[in-house]
Motif scaffolding. Structure first.
Motif, mmCIF file in Angstrom:
data_model
loop_
_atom_site.group_PDB
_atom_site.id
_atom_site.type_symbol
_atom_site.label_atom_id
_atom_site.label_comp_id
_atom_site.label_asym_id
_atom_site.label_seq_id
_atom_site.Cartn_x
_atom_site.Cartn_y
_atom_site.Cartn_z
ATOM 1 N N MET A 1 0.781 -1.238 -0.133
ATOM 2 C CA MET A 1 -0.065 -0.097 0.028
ATOM 3 C C MET A 1 0.847 1.188 0.129
ATOM 4 N N ALA A 2 0.555 2.186 -0.887
ATOM 5 C CA ALA A 2 1.479 3.501 -1.102
ATOM 6 C C ALA A 2 1.228 4.286 0.174
ATOM 7 N N ASN A 3 2.296 5.010 0.358
ATOM 8 C CA ASN A 3 2.144 5.677 1.765
ATOM 9 C C ASN A 3 1.305 7.133 1.181
ATOM 10 N N THR A 4 0.186 7.350 1.966
ATOM 11 C CA THR A 4 -0.605 8.274 1.432
ATOM 12 C C THR A 4 -0.717 9.410 2.534
ATOM 13 N N ALA A 5 0.325 9.493 3.476
ATOM 14 C CA ALA A 5 0.265 10.503 4.405
ATOM 15 C C ALA A 5 0.292 12.071 3.893
ATOM 16 N N SER A 60 5.609 -1.616 -0.865
ATOM 17 C CA SER A 60 6.078 -0.184 -1.468
ATOM 18 C C SER A 60 7.348 0.732 -0.904
ATOM 19 N N ILE A 61 7.567 0.374 0.383
ATOM 20 C CA ILE A 61 8.758 0.884 1.016
ATOM 21 C C ILE A 61 10.088 0.125 0.678
ATOM 22 N N ARG A 62 10.021 -0.962 0.295
ATOM 23 C CA ARG A 62 11.219 -1.900 -0.316
ATOM 24 C C ARG A 62 11.226 -1.277 -1.758
ATOM 25 N N ALA A 63 10.475 -1.249 -2.426
ATOM 26 C CA ALA A 63 10.635 -0.868 -3.829
ATOM 27 C C ALA A 63 10.871 0.787 -3.844
ATOM 28 N N GLU A 64 10.480 1.804 -3.185
ATOM 29 C CA GLU A 64 10.336 3.230 -3.397
ATOM 30 C C GLU A 64 11.107 3.739 -2.196
ATOM 31 N N ASP A 84 7.338 10.774 15.269
ATOM 32 C CA ASP A 84 6.311 10.560 14.503
ATOM 33 C C ASP A 84 6.651 9.976 13.083
ATOM 34 N N GLY A 85 6.184 8.595 12.824
ATOM 35 C CA GLY A 85 6.399 8.128 11.747
ATOM 36 C C GLY A 85 6.823 6.420 11.893
ATOM 37 N N GLN A 86 5.929 6.140 13.140
ATOM 38 C CA GLN A 86 6.348 4.658 13.604
ATOM 39 C C GLN A 86 6.187 3.576 12.617
ATOM 40 N N ARG A 87 4.943 3.418 11.843
ATOM 41 C CA ARG A 87 4.800 2.446 10.686
ATOM 42 C C ARG A 87 5.640 2.731 9.761
ATOM 43 N N ARG A 88 6.292 3.763 9.229
ATOM 44 C CA ARG A 88 7.024 3.903 8.186
ATOM 45 C C ARG A 88 8.412 3.358 8.652
ATOM 46 N N GLU A 94 11.591 -3.819 8.230
ATOM 47 C CA GLU A 94 11.115 -5.089 7.804
ATOM 48 C C GLU A 94 11.698 -5.082 6.496
ATOM 49 N N ALA A 95 11.483 -4.097 5.644
ATOM 50 C CA ALA A 95 11.781 -4.321 4.276
ATOM 51 C C ALA A 95 13.386 -4.189 4.092
ATOM 52 N N GLY A 96 14.096 -3.881 5.023
ATOM 53 C CA GLY A 96 15.765 -3.948 4.791
ATOM 54 C C GLY A 96 16.136 -2.669 4.038
ATOM 55 N N VAL A 97 15.383 -1.754 4.260
ATOM 56 C CA VAL A 97 15.722 -0.252 3.701
ATOM 57 C C VAL A 97 16.924 0.299 4.819
ATOM 58 N N ALA A 98 17.878 0.819 4.280
ATOM 59 C CA ALA A 98 19.240 1.092 5.064
ATOM 60 C C ALA A 98 18.874 2.575 5.447
ATOM 61 N N THR A 99 18.393 3.542 4.750
ATOM 62 C CA THR A 99 18.359 4.984 5.354
ATOM 63 C C THR A 99 17.084 5.533 4.908
ATOM 64 N N MET A 100 16.549 6.381 5.645
ATOM 65 C CA MET A 100 15.579 7.530 5.217
ATOM 66 C C MET A 100 15.727 8.916 5.734
#
Length: 500
Positions: A1-5, A60-64, A84-88, A94-100
């Motif tokens: 599901m895309a992030n719609t925040a 979607s987080i894993r891909a984008e 603020d951003g617990q779910r992200r 979980e997706a193995g994303v290194a940075t944000m």
């Protein structure tokens, strides 16, 4: 599901700045945008203990990656905390994303517990915030000295709802139910809190399928408790007077059917309380149907009837033509069983009717507390004043009017009139309350279901049309057919129907 925040206003203890001004804040140096190591980032305390998100959201987080920056702060030891951003953050881990990306500077370096909770309750509009998390958040705020009014303002809930939630928070059983069963309604949790410590009662409340049945089931439990307490007190009282006390049928005979007269005596008087005083079988058959002072019947019985004689032993028993002794006995046994079943039905429905009266009156009080009355209330009043005028002319319900209008210990002729004088727009409410009280007074007696009348049935059907859910016994009085289940679902009891 895309992030719609969406871009929204962020409120903090230090400042309130719309994110639309973010570029200005960055340019001024008040806010910085930094790359966060997802693996080492920590989560600030969050009122939501279980963050729910779909596998599609993780994909979607894993891909984008995480498109929208999270709001973060840095602790004294350099640890990055996401506030603020617990779910992200959890989805990125979980997706193995290194940075944000993270926004720093929109919150103080430290976040006080109650301030943090209030901020989340104020700014979150999350349908997935569980009842259990909301209860825990309110409880923590109360422990921190935050007043009910402040919690209500922060959450947009009424003070009554906040108070109810805090009541639930005090019950271990209710809070555990909220955790175990998900989105349990606050009304159901309040009842579980009321019956905390009574496992059977709490299970009964949890297993009520229809939310509209909760009020009746809860009142039934209260009435059963009160009746049981009254019965225990009466058993103790009669036992102290030297009686064997029976609360279930069996193992005794009524004194009215026993005598000490010889078999050849013409006069065979029944035993009485006075003539039976010294008998070893001296007993009381106790029937209790409520907690009121007169809600019981105590019959004198003997548990050793062999010590006496059958008062009617010489009476000829009716025998049908060509009927054998065995056939006569079978007929008599069948008649006795039918009588026991009917007595049990009467007792069961009498008890249910008394419970329904309490639930119905509470519902009417709530109805009259609404701003808008039912659209056909005027029709109901007119019919009550004409077709059912006897309910008005024989008026016996002055005390009910004050209760229905929320005027405790009042007399309608004075206080209800004052309400109209003070608030003329309430005239319709007062008129309906007066008529409802008259109709309710006629429906109070248990004969309402035993001998249904058009006056009672039309009254109950009107309430049903306005949203009140009739109980099974009320449906009988309203003219519905009594189902086999309603007639036979309780264990047969041979208590006399007249006792109730």
């Amino acid at each position: 599901m895309a992030n719609t925040a969406k871009t929204r206003t962020t409120k903090t203890a230090a400042t309130e700045q719309p994110t639309a001004d973010l570029s200005a804040l960055v340019a001024s140096g008040h806010v910085t945008i930094e790359v966060i190591d997802v693996a080492t980032a920590e989560l600030d305390p969050n009122i939501r203990t279980e963050s729910t998100y779909s596998p599609e959201f993780v994909d979607s987080i894993r891909a984008e990656g995480v498109k929208e920056p999270v709001y973060a702060r840095r602790g004294d030891d350099g640890t990055v905390y996401v506030w603020d951003g617990q779910r992200r953050t959890l989805a990125a881990k979980e997706a193995g994303v290194a940075t944000m990306l993270g926004l720093f500077g929109l919150t103080p370096a430290t976040v006080a517990g109650s301030a943090r909770i209030l901020d989340q309750l104020r700014t979150f509009n999350r349908a997935d915030l569980s009842q259990a998390d909301r209860i825990a958040a309110y409880e923590q705020l109360a422990l921190d000295g935050i007043k009910v009014e402040q919690i209500a303002r922060a959450t947009g809930h009424s003070k009554d709802k906040v108070k109810a939630t805090l009541t639930v928070a005090k019950s271990t059983t209710a809070t555990q139910a909220a955790k175990d069963y998900g989105q349990v309604s606050l009304d159901r949790l309040l009842l579980i809190a009321e019956f905390d410590g009574d496992e059977a009662a709490c299970d009964t409340i949890l297993n009520v399928d229809d939310e509209d049945d909760l009020a009746y089931v809860a009142q039934e439990i209260r009435d059963s408790r009160a009746t049981a307490q009254a019965e225990a007190a009466l058993v103790e009282k009669f036992a102290a007077d030297g009686y064997q006390v029976f609360t279930k049928w069996g193992g005794f005979s009524y004194l009215s059917g026993l005598t000490d007269a010889a078999e050849d005596m013409t006069e065979r008087p029944a035993l009485t309380e006075e003539t039976h005083t010294s008998c070893e079988g001296r007993g009381i058959y106790l029937s209790v149907w409520g907690a009121g002072e007169d809600d019981y019947r105590a019959d004198q019985v003997c548990a050793q009837s062999a010590l006496h004689r059958d008062r009617y032993a010489r009476t000829t028993r009716a025998t049908l033509p060509d009927e054998s002794d065995q056939e006569r006995q079978a007929r008599e046994d069948a008649a006795a069983e039918a009588a026991r079943t009917e007595r049990a039905r009467v007792l069961r429905n009498n008890k249910a009717w008394r419970t329904a009266v309490k639930v119905r009156r509470d519902w009417i009080t709530g109805l009259l507390a609404r701003k808008a009355l039912p659209k056909d209330a005027g029709v109901f009043v007119a019919l009550s004043l004409t077709t059912h005028a006897a309910t008005i002319t024989g008026y016996q319900a002055a005390d009910l009017v004050g209760s229905f209008l929320g005027q405790k210990d009042s007399h309608y002729r004075g206080d209800a009139a004052k309400l109209v004088d003070a608030t003329p727009t309430k005239a319709g409410h007062v008129s309906l309350a007066v008529v409802l009280a008259a109709r309710e007074a006629c429906a109070e007696d248990v004969n309402g279901w035993r001998h249904p009348s058009q006056t009672v049935s039309s009254y109950l059907l009107a309430l049903e049309a306005w949203g009140y859910k009739l109980s099974p016994v009320e449906k009988i009085a309203a003219g519905y057919s009594e189902t086999d289940n309603e007639a036979t679902d309780a264990e047969a009891d041979t208590t006399s129907a007249d006792a109730a």
